[in-house]
Scaffold this motif. Structure first.
Motif, PDB file in Angstrom:
ATOM      1  N   LEU A 221       0.841  -1.211   0.000  1.00 34.21           N
ATOM      2  CA  LEU A 221       0.000   0.000   0.000  1.00 34.21           C
ATOM      3  C   LEU A 221       0.867   1.248   0.000  1.00 34.21           C
ATOM      4  N   SER A 222       0.515   2.240  -0.831  1.00 37.64           N
ATOM      5  CA  SER A 222       1.168   3.550  -0.732  1.00 37.64           C
ATOM      6  C   SER A 222       0.661   4.222   0.546  1.00 37.64           C
ATOM      7  N   PRO A 223       1.373   5.254   1.042  1.00 37.78           N
ATOM      8  CA  PRO A 223       0.902   5.934   2.256  1.00 37.78           C
ATOM      9  C   PRO A 223      -0.535   6.448   2.108  1.00 37.78           C
ATOM     10  N   GLU A 224      -0.882   6.949   0.921  1.00 34.92           N
ATOM     11  CA  GLU A 224      -2.251   7.451   0.725  1.00 34.92           C
ATOM     12  C   GLU A 224      -3.257   6.301   0.757  1.00 34.92           C
ATOM     13  N   GLU A 225      -2.909   5.226   0.055  1.00 34.35           N
ATOM     14  CA  GLU A 225      -3.821   4.069   0.049  1.00 34.35           C
ATOM     15  C   GLU A 225      -4.027   3.544   1.466  1.00 34.35           C
ATOM     16  N   ARG A 226      -2.932   3.512   2.207  1.00 34.68           N
ATOM     17  CA  ARG A 226      -3.013   3.005   3.573  1.00 34.68           C
ATOM     18  C   ARG A 226      -3.964   3.861   4.412  1.00 34.68           C
ATOM     19  N   GLU A 227      -3.851   5.155   4.269  1.00 34.11           N
ATOM     20  CA  GLU A 227      -4.729   6.076   4.991  1.00 34.11           C
ATOM     21  C   GLU A 227      -6.193   5.811   4.626  1.00 34.11           C
ATOM     22  N   LYS A 228      -6.414   5.657   3.312  1.00 32.97           N
ATOM     23  CA  LYS A 228      -7.786   5.406   2.854  1.00 32.97           C
ATOM     24  C   LYS A 228      -8.316   4.056   3.344  1.00 32.97           C
ATOM     25  N   GLY A 298      -6.209   0.452  -4.570  1.00 31.73           N
ATOM     26  CA  GLY A 298      -5.181   0.314  -5.593  1.00 31.73           C
ATOM     27  C   GLY A 298      -5.127  -1.141  -6.051  1.00 31.73           C
ATOM     28  N   LYS A 299      -3.921  -1.700  -6.057  1.00 32.92           N
ATOM     29  CA  LYS A 299      -3.784  -3.089  -6.518  1.00 32.92           C
ATOM     30  C   LYS A 299      -3.797  -4.088  -5.371  1.00 32.92           C
ATOM     31  N   VAL A 300      -4.151  -3.616  -4.173  1.00 36.42           N
ATOM     32  CA  VAL A 300      -4.071  -4.474  -3.002  1.00 36.42           C
ATOM     33  C   VAL A 300      -5.473  -4.826  -2.503  1.00 36.42           C
ATOM     34  N   ARG A 301      -5.697  -6.121  -2.350  1.00 38.20           N
ATOM     35  CA  ARG A 301      -6.981  -6.579  -1.821  1.00 38.20           C
ATOM     36  C   ARG A 301      -6.806  -6.848  -0.331  1.00 38.20           C
TER      37      ARG A 301
END
Lengths: 310, 310
Positions: A221-228, A298-301
Motif C-alpha cells: 500500500l502507498s501511504p495514501e492508500e493506507r490512509e484510505k 489500488g492493486k491491493v486486496r
C-alpha cells in the motif's frame, strides 16, 4: 534478549522425523502455519502457541495451490532472514522453522501435465505448472461464500496445504489468525470432518496503531492508500456500535460500511454479515455474527472483520 | 488352530489411543480397511499385512459417504460375528478390529441439513442424512474415468473415509485389493499428494475356484447369474492371451470382452484398457496396461480387471 536461532528444516521427511522424535519424548507440538513476511500478527500467534504446547514449530511456505494464475503469487513479499530475526525476538522464539522449497514436486514428471479445466473453470498455479498433483481437500459449504466467490480455488488450496503440513509436521495444536475468519472456520471444520487429532485455535486480529489489520500485503500500500484503507476498520467499528445500539438490520449496517469504503476510493469485493459458525448471511442480527469485508485499495486486496456478539 | 479373539474398538478416540500406545512401544501398524462381510480376498490382505508390520488392525465400516442414495447401501451384506470368526482362523489373526457406528456423526445438529446439490448434481447418503459433514477429498483426475463415470461420488467417498481412517488409526502401511484397481491407484496418489506417511500396498485379486473375483456382493448372485458372470474373467483372460499373442489394438480386445459378457446376458457398464498409472485409455498396447471391466448381472454390479504387461 533474543532467543536462540531456530532449527531450519526444508526436507519433509526430516521435518516429520523431528516431530516424531519430539513426540516420543512425550512433548506436545504447536504449529503456526504462515506464508512468511512475518508481522506482529504472526508473532502473537507464536507467543500464544507457547502457552499451549511444549515446543513451537512455524512453517514458512508461499503456497502456489491457493493462488490462481492471475493472482499475486509472484509479487507476494518475502524476507526469510528478517523472519528468523523477528522470531528470535519473540520470548521463547520458535524451536523449528519448516521452510520447504516445493511441496508439490514429487520427483516424477506427470503424464497429464496440461492445464485442465475443473468444474468451475478455475485452476491454481499448481495445475498450471503440471507437476501431477491432483488431490484436493474441499470444505464444500463454508468455502463457497465471502472470499470463495471471487477466489474460487483459494480455500481448496488452503485446506489442501494445511492437510499436507498437518501430515508432515503432526502437531497437537495449530494456530490461525481470525483476520482470515473464513479460513479459520474452514480449517476447524476440516479438522473435525477428517478426524485430525489436532486442536485448532483462532487468535484475535492484531492491528497497527492506526487500526489497520496487520497483513503481509500491507507493504504494497502507498501511504495514501493506507490512509484510505483505514475506512475499513473504522466503518466496521461504527457498524458494531450501531448494532450494539439497536440497529440490527443488516442492509443498513452493510450500506454504512460499503459507503464509507467507496468514499475512500476503495472498491468493495464484499461486505457481508454472517453467522459465526455457518458463515451464512443473516438479514437481521439475532445472535453472534461476524461482519466480513474485502476491498481493493489500488492493486491491493485487503480483508478485515469484526465479531458482533449481541 | 484359531488365533485369539481380536480386541474390538468402536470409539475413535479409543482407537487412536490404542494406535499411539502401540507406536510408543516402537511397533509398526498395518491397516486393512474393509466394509466387512469378509471373504478370502480380505483374509489374504491380513496374511500379507503380517509380513509388513508388527501388529495388524482391520476396520469394518460400511461407508455411507461412498454410496449414492439410489445405490445398495441398505442391502450391503454384513455378518460381524462371522467376520470375527474368519479373522480368528487366519494365522496370527488380527490384533484389533475397528468397528465404528457412525464416523460422520459429530454430535451436533447441522444448521444446513437440507440435501444440497453439488457440482455434478450428485450427492452421497451423507448429505442426504444432513449430519453436517462437508469436507471431501478428491483425486480429481484419477477419479473421473472407469467406475467414476457411473458412480460420480464414489471415489470422493472412498478417499474421504480412508483419510478419516488414516487419521484415526495412524497406520504405517495399508493394504488394498487390486480388484478395486482404480481405488488402489487413487489411494496411492492421495497418500503421495497429501503427504501421508503411509505405505500403500496393492494385493493381487483372489478368485474363487471357478475364477470369479471374490467380492462381498457375490452373495447376491443367483447360481445362474454367477455362472454367467464367469464370462467376465474368462473373456479378460482370453483378451490377455490375445494381446500376448500380438493383438495390441484395444478396440478389438474390448469388443472380444463386451461381446462375451453380452452373450452371457450381462450388461456392460464399461470395458476399458488403460495405462496402469494414469488410468488413461490407450488405443494400442505399448506398455503396462490394465483391462478393467464393470458389468451388471441381474441386480448385481461386478468389477474385475487383468493386468497386461507387454
Amino acid at each position: 534478549m533474543a532467543a536462540k536461532a531456530p532449527l531450519v528444516i526444508s526436507d519433509k521427511d526430516e521435518m516429520r522425523k523431528w516431530s516424531r522424535s519430539v513426540r516420543s519424548q512425550g512433548k506436545t507440538i504447536a504449529l503456526v502455519p504462515t506464508m512468511g513476511y512475518l508481522h506482529q500478527g504472526h508473532l502473537s500467534l507464536v507467543s500464544e502457541a507457547h502457552e499451549h504446547a511444549d515446543v513451537v514449530a512455524l512453517s514458512i511456505y508461499v503456497n502456489p495451490g491457493q493462488f490462481s494464475p492471475t493472482e499475486d503469487l509472484s509479487t507476494y513479499p518475502s524476507d526469510f532472514d528478517g523472519d528468523i530475526r523477528k522470531l528470535m525476538d519473540v520470548p521463547g522464539g520458535v524451536d523449528v522453522v519448516f521452510h520447504p522449497h516445493n511441496l508439490y514436486d514429487y520427483g516424477v514428471s506427470s503424464k497429464n501435465c496440461e492445464t485442465e479445466e475443473e468444474g468451475n473453470g478455475a485452476v491454481s498455479c499448481i495445475e498450471q505448472r503440471g507437476l501431477g498433483h491432483e488431490t484436493w481437500v474441499r470444505v464444500e459449504k463454508l468455502e463457497k461464500g465471502l472470499c470463495g466467490k471471487s477466489r474460487p480455488i483459494f480455500f481448496r488450496g488452503v485446506a489442501t496445504i494445511v492437510t499436507k503440513l498437518f501430515n508432515i509436521m503432526e502437531p497437537d495444536v495449530a494456530f490461525f489468525g481470525k483476520k482470515d475468519y473464513q479460513q479459520w472456520r474452514i480449517i476447524q471444520r476440516m479438522v473435525r470432518d477428517l478426524d485430525f487429532s489436532i486442536k485448532v485455535i483462532g487468535s484475535d486480529i492484531i492491528r497497527d496503531k492506526d487500526g489497520l489489520a496487520m497483513s503481509s500485503r500491507n507493504v504494497h500500500l502507498s501511504p495514501e492508500e493506507r490512509e484510505k484503507a483505514l475506512s475499513i476498520n473504522r466503518s466496521l467499528s461504527s457498524a458494531k456500535s450501531a448494532a450494539e445500539n439497536g440497529e440490527v438490520h443488516c442492509e443498513k449496517l452493510k450500506s454504512l460500511v460499503t459507503q464509507a469504503i467507496r468514499e475512500a476510493d476503495g472498491r468493495v469485493d464484499y461486505a457481508e454479515i454472517v453467522d459465526q459458525e455457518s458463515l451464512e448471511a443473516v438479514e437481521c442480527i439475532k445472535g453472534p455474527v461476524v461482519f466480513c469485508v474485502a476491498a481493493w485499495f489500488g492493486k491491493v486486496r485487503l480483508i478485515d472483520n469484526i465479531e458482533i456478539n449481541l
